[in-house]
Design an enzyme around this catalytic site. Sequence first.
Site, PDB file in Angstrom:
ATOM      1  N   THR A   1       0.833  -1.205   0.000  1.00 54.11           N
ATOM      2  CA  THR A   1       0.000   0.000   0.000  1.00 54.11           C
ATOM      3  C   THR A   1       0.865   1.251   0.000  1.00 54.11           C
ATOM      4  OG1 THR A   1      -1.707  -1.163   1.250  1.00 54.11           O
ATOM      5  CG2 THR A   1      -1.797   1.243   1.249  1.00 54.11           C
ATOM      6  N   THR A   2       1.880   1.269   0.866  1.00 57.52           N
ATOM      7  CA  THR A   2       2.753   2.434   0.989  1.00 57.52           C
ATOM      8  C   THR A   2       3.568   2.659  -0.276  1.00 57.52           C
ATOM      9  OG1 THR A   2       2.883   1.922   3.346  1.00 57.52           O
ATOM     10  CG2 THR A   2       4.436   3.543   2.517  1.00 57.52           C
TER      11      THR A   2
ATOM     12  N   TYR B   1     -12.574  -3.725  -2.749  1.00 60.19           N
ATOM     13  CA  TYR B   1     -13.716  -3.175  -3.483  1.00 60.19           C
ATOM     14  C   TYR B   1     -14.819  -4.188  -3.775  1.00 60.19           C
ATOM     15  CZ  TYR B   1     -16.563  -0.510  -6.731  1.00 60.19           C
ATOM     16  OH  TYR B   1     -17.619   0.107  -7.333  1.00 60.19           O
TER      17      TYR B   1
ATOM     18  N   TYR C   1      -2.691 -10.404   4.286  1.00 60.87           N
ATOM     19  CA  TYR C   1      -2.662  -8.998   4.698  1.00 60.87           C
ATOM     20  C   TYR C   1      -4.090  -8.502   4.843  1.00 60.87           C
ATOM     21  CZ  TYR C   1      -1.652  -3.927   4.152  1.00 60.87           C
ATOM     22  OH  TYR C   1      -1.579  -2.566   4.304  1.00 60.87           O
TER      23      TYR C   1
ATOM     24  N   ARG D   1      -8.979   0.002   4.405  1.00 61.92           N
ATOM     25  CA  ARG D   1      -8.728   0.355   3.008  1.00 61.92           C
ATOM     26  C   ARG D   1      -9.493  -0.522   2.028  1.00 61.92           C
ATOM     27  NH1 ARG D   1      -4.579   3.630   0.946  1.00 61.92           N
ATOM     28  NH2 ARG D   1      -3.262   4.585   2.521  1.00 61.92           N
TER      29      ARG D   1
ATOM     30  N   LYS E   1      -0.259 -10.286   8.180  1.00 60.84           N
ATOM     31  CA  LYS E   1      -0.096  -8.902   8.616  1.00 60.84           C
ATOM     32  C   LYS E   1      -1.482  -8.386   8.972  1.00 60.84           C
ATOM     33  CE  LYS E   1       1.018  -4.247   6.926  1.00 60.84           C
ATOM     34  NZ  LYS E   1       1.426  -3.436   5.747  1.00 60.84           N
TER      35      LYS E   1
ATOM     36  N   ILE F   1       5.179  -4.721  10.196  1.00 59.71           N
ATOM     37  CA  ILE F   1       5.474  -4.138   8.884  1.00 59.71           C
ATOM     38  C   ILE F   1       5.041  -2.682   8.978  1.00 59.71           C
ATOM     39  CG2 ILE F   1       4.944  -4.192   6.421  1.00 59.71           C
ATOM     40  CD1 ILE F   1       4.547  -7.233   6.708  1.00 59.71           C
TER      41      ILE F   1
END
Length: 298
Positions: free
Chosen positions: A49-50, A112, A138, A143, A166, A208
């Site tokens: 994501t980052t 989504y 994850y 999000r 995660k 993380i």
Amino acid sequence: MRINHPLVGSMVALITPMLEDGSVDFNALKTLVDFHVDSGTKAIVSMGTTGESATLNHDEHVEVMQKTVEFAQGRIAIIAGTGANSTTEAIELTQAAKDIGADFCLLVTPYYNKPTQEGLYQHYKAIAEAVDIDQILYNVPGRTAVDLSVDTAVRLSTIDNIIGIKDATGDLKVAQALISQCPEGFLLYSGDDATAVEFILMGGHGGISVSANVAPKQVSDAYNAAMNNDRNLAESINEKLSDLHQHLFVESNPIPVKWALHKMGKCESGIRLPLTKLSQQFQIILQQDLSSLGVISK
């Protein structure tokens, strides 16, 4: 329970540095990889994501992963972010990560389209069966709009090459349930900087981190102290990071952390639409954090 594994401790969710025109800055990427090798970070997550994975196309995604592996030269583990909301696409990205020599893969829940728990199970099972590389689940429902339940995570933990999760919910009740219900040896990582130290003290195996982009040694020291069950030391180090943990999320990640790294001279200020540069009102706040941590001059 503490375990002996290469992926225990502080791992960074690395940004993808960009030039002003939004193109990937591979020179800066190499600098960042070296920075984390020198700072004691245990692993780099590339294209999470980052890393703005949502705004890079397939070829760019693979190239960034490939260059990160290349720059690491085996000095640090590379975890490739290969999740997608299409199972077929996730398999393709995971296979690509294996082909370029990534050590592990991190797969975000399909976003989504909001699959059921059975859909999530079948999604991850299909990827694990299709690509022979160790994989980490994850879960970041803030999000993705879908929450991987503890029961589904436990069910998936029995698949040989699904080695960990995660959890970015920031909910320590979820952390406790994972710690108590997942089998011994299944890796449990925090994906929430604000609660990561407590997660590890409870029995987690590391984190993380977004904050590790800015203060990798301090985050590593805090996590290592927690891994050694030294609560006082872990909390003392983490207290100095608490404002950073909060302020790196004043706008959507990775907007603040990219601005911080630019301020530190680690990269240019490029970021891709629909993300925009950090608002002026927050720059002042974050600059104070960077000064207090000694990563920029006052």
